[in-house]
Design a protein around this motif. Structure first.
Motif, PDB file in Angstrom:
ATOM      1  N   ASN A 241       0.809  -1.230   0.000  1.00  0.00           N
ATOM      2  CA  ASN A 241       0.000   0.000   0.000  1.00  0.00           C
ATOM      3  C   ASN A 241       0.836   1.270   0.000  1.00  0.00           C
ATOM      4  O   ASN A 241       0.308   2.352   0.307  1.00  0.00           O
ATOM      5  N   GLY A 242       2.124   1.147  -0.330  1.00  0.00           N
ATOM      6  CA  GLY A 242       2.968   2.331  -0.422  1.00  0.00           C
ATOM      7  C   GLY A 242       3.115   2.816  -1.856  1.00  0.00           C
ATOM      8  O   GLY A 242       2.543   2.243  -2.789  1.00  0.00           O
ATOM      9  N   GLU A 243       3.898   3.869  -2.021  1.00  0.00           N
ATOM     10  CA  GLU A 243       4.116   4.428  -3.354  1.00  0.00           C
ATOM     11  C   GLU A 243       5.103   3.598  -4.160  1.00  0.00           C
ATOM     12  O   GLU A 243       5.180   3.721  -5.380  1.00  0.00           O
ATOM     13  N   SER A 244       5.882   2.766  -3.486  1.00  0.00           N
ATOM     14  CA  SER A 244       6.861   1.898  -4.150  1.00  0.00           C
ATOM     15  C   SER A 244       7.096   0.679  -3.279  1.00  0.00           C
ATOM     16  O   SER A 244       6.515   0.556  -2.196  1.00  0.00           O
ATOM     17  N   SER A 245       7.986  -0.192  -3.737  1.00  0.00           N
ATOM     18  CA  SER A 245       8.303  -1.395  -2.954  1.00  0.00           C
ATOM     19  C   SER A 245       9.128  -1.068  -1.723  1.00  0.00           C
ATOM     20  O   SER A 245       9.398  -1.945  -0.902  1.00  0.00           O
ATOM     21  N   CYS A 246       9.519   0.196  -1.559  1.00  0.00           N
ATOM     22  CA  CYS A 246      10.341   0.595  -0.427  1.00  0.00           C
ATOM     23  C   CYS A 246       9.548   1.332   0.655  1.00  0.00           C
ATOM     24  O   CYS A 246      10.140   1.910   1.572  1.00  0.00           O
TER      25      CYS A 246
END
Length: 341
Positions: A241-246
Motif C-alpha cells: 500500500n505504499g508508493e513503491s516497494s520501499c
C-alpha cells in the motif's frame, strides 16, 4: 548434383524437417510398453511376422524401448487398431546375439497377413522424468506427482516419510518439510493414474531422482492415499500500500500466507534491517513516517516483540515471539518507509 543434395539436407535441418521416423515401437496397447511390434525399415513402418517370435526376442524389444523385462509374448492382432493392410510384414529371424531388432536377418518364411503380427507386453519402467507439487495454495504445498511414461501420475503415501519430503522441499527451493500426509478430501485427490513405484530416500540426496526406485509391494493404493507435502516457504517480506516497494505496511510470509507484524518493541534498528533486506536505502524517521497512512491489515498477525541488533541481514535472524503469538490488533501493524536507492 552431390552439392545440391547436401544443400537441400542442410536447409532441411534448419527448418527442423530433416529427421524421418525411425526405430521401434509398440502400437495398440494402453502404454508405450505394450502392443503390436512395429519396426521402421525401408522408410516404412511395418509389423513383424510371429513365425520366429519368441520370448528372448520380445525381451530384447522391451530393453530397446527402455521398458522393463517382457511379461507376455502376445499375438499382435489382439492389439487394436489392427495394422493397415498396406503395411509391410517384416520376416525376421534373430539369433540371440543382436542388440536391436533391426539387426536381425530377413527370413524366407512369409506371413500371409496381419493376423500373424508379433506383439509384446513389457513391464513398465518405474523411472520418472520429472515431479511437481500441484493443487496447493502455494508452490511449496501440494500433491506430489511424477511424470511417468510421458504422463503425470499421483504418488502413493505408503512408505513416504519426512526424509523424502526433505529432499523434495530442498530441491524446489522451499524450506524444511512441516508435514506429509495422504489426501483427506476429494479436492486434494488426483484423478489420473497412480505411479506403481516407491522412492527410498536417506534425506541427504540433492534430488528426488537420486533416491532409489522400487516397485510398490502391494499396489492397492487409491487416490485417497495420494501424497501431500507441506514445505515451509523461504522467508520473505514486503511493504504494501505504499508508493513503491520501499514503503508501506510490513508483511511477512509464513506457511504460504502473508501476515502483519505488531509494532511492540519496534524501532530504528528493525526498520533498517527491513530496508536493507529489501535492497532499499536508509529508513526515514518515525516522525516523517507518521504522516503516511498505509491502512490496516485484515488477516494474520505473524510476528510480535521483534528485536534486532542492527547487524542482521534478514528480519528472520531477529528475535521474536513464536509465529502467530501476539497481543495486538491491526491498529498496531508495523509500517516502514525507506529511501529509494
Amino acid at each position: 548434383m552431390v552439392l545440391l543434395f547436401f544443400l537441400i539436407f542442410a536447409i532441411g535441418i534448419g527448418f527442423g524437417f530433416s529427421e524421418l521416423p525411425h526405430g521401434l515401437r509398440l502400437v495398440g496397447g494402453n502404454s508405450r510398453c505394450k502392443g503390436r511390434v512395429e519396426l521402421w525399415k525401408n522408410e516404412k513402418w511395418g509389423t513383424v511376422c510371429d513365425d520366429h517370435w519368441k520370448r528372448e526376442t520380445a525381451d530384447m524389444v522391451c530393453q530397446e524401448l527402455q521398458c522393463g523385462p517382457v511379461m507376455e509374448v502376445r499375438a499382435g492382432k489382439l492389439f487394436l487398431p489392427k495394422a493397415q493392410e498396406a503395411q509391410p510384414i517384416w520376416n525376421l529371424k534373430c539369433q540371440g546375439r543382436e542388440r536391436t531388432l533391426a539387426e536381425c536377418e530377413e527370413d524366407t518364411v512369409d506371413c500371409e497377413d496381419h493376423n500373424e503380427d508379433a506383439g509384446a507386453i513389457c513391464e513398465e519402467s518405474l523411472d520418472f522424468e520429472d515431479y511437481q507439487l500441484v493443487a496447493g495454495p502455494s508452490r511449496c504445498i501440494g500433491r506430489v506427482e511424477v511424470k511417468y511414461s510421458e504422463k503425470w501420475a499421483s504418488v502413493c503415501n505408503a512408505g513416504w516419510t519426512l526424509q523424502h519430503a526433505k529432499v523434495l522441499c530442498q530441491e524446489i527451493g522451499c524450506g524444511r518439510p512441516i508435514l506429509t500426509k495422504g489426501s483427506c478430501s476429494k479436492d486434494e485427490q488426483g484423478t489420473g493414474g497412480i505411479w506403481p513405484g516407491q522412492v527410498e530416500c536417506q534425506g541427504s540426496e540433492l534430488s528426488l531422482k537420486d533416491c532409489s526406485v522400487t516397485p510398490m509391494e502391494k499396489n492397492n493404493c487409491s487416490h485417497k492415499d495420494d501424497t501431500w507435502v507441506y514445505c515451509e516457504e523461504r522467508f520473505a517480506l514486503r511493504l504494501v500500500n505504499g508508493e513503491s516497494s520501499c514503503s508501506g505496511r510490513l508483511e511477512v510470509l509464513h506457511k504460504g500466507s502473508w501476515g502483519s507484524v505488531c509494532n511492540d518493541g519496534w524501532g530504528e534498528k528493525e526498520d533498517q534491517v527491513v530496508c536493507q533486506e529489501l535492497n532499499c536505502g536508509k529508513a526515514i524517521s518515525k516522525k516523517l513516517r507518521a504522516k503516511k497512512n498505509f491502512g490496516h491489515g485484515k488477516g494474520l498477525i505473524w510476528l510480535d516483540d521483534v528485536h534486532c541488533k542492527g547487524k542482521e541481514t534478514s528480519l528472520e535472524q531477529c528475535r521474536h515471539r513464536f509465529w502467530g503469538y501476539h497481543d495486538c490488533t491491526h491498529k498496531e501493524d508495523v509500517s516502514v518507509v525507506c529511501l529509494e536507492k
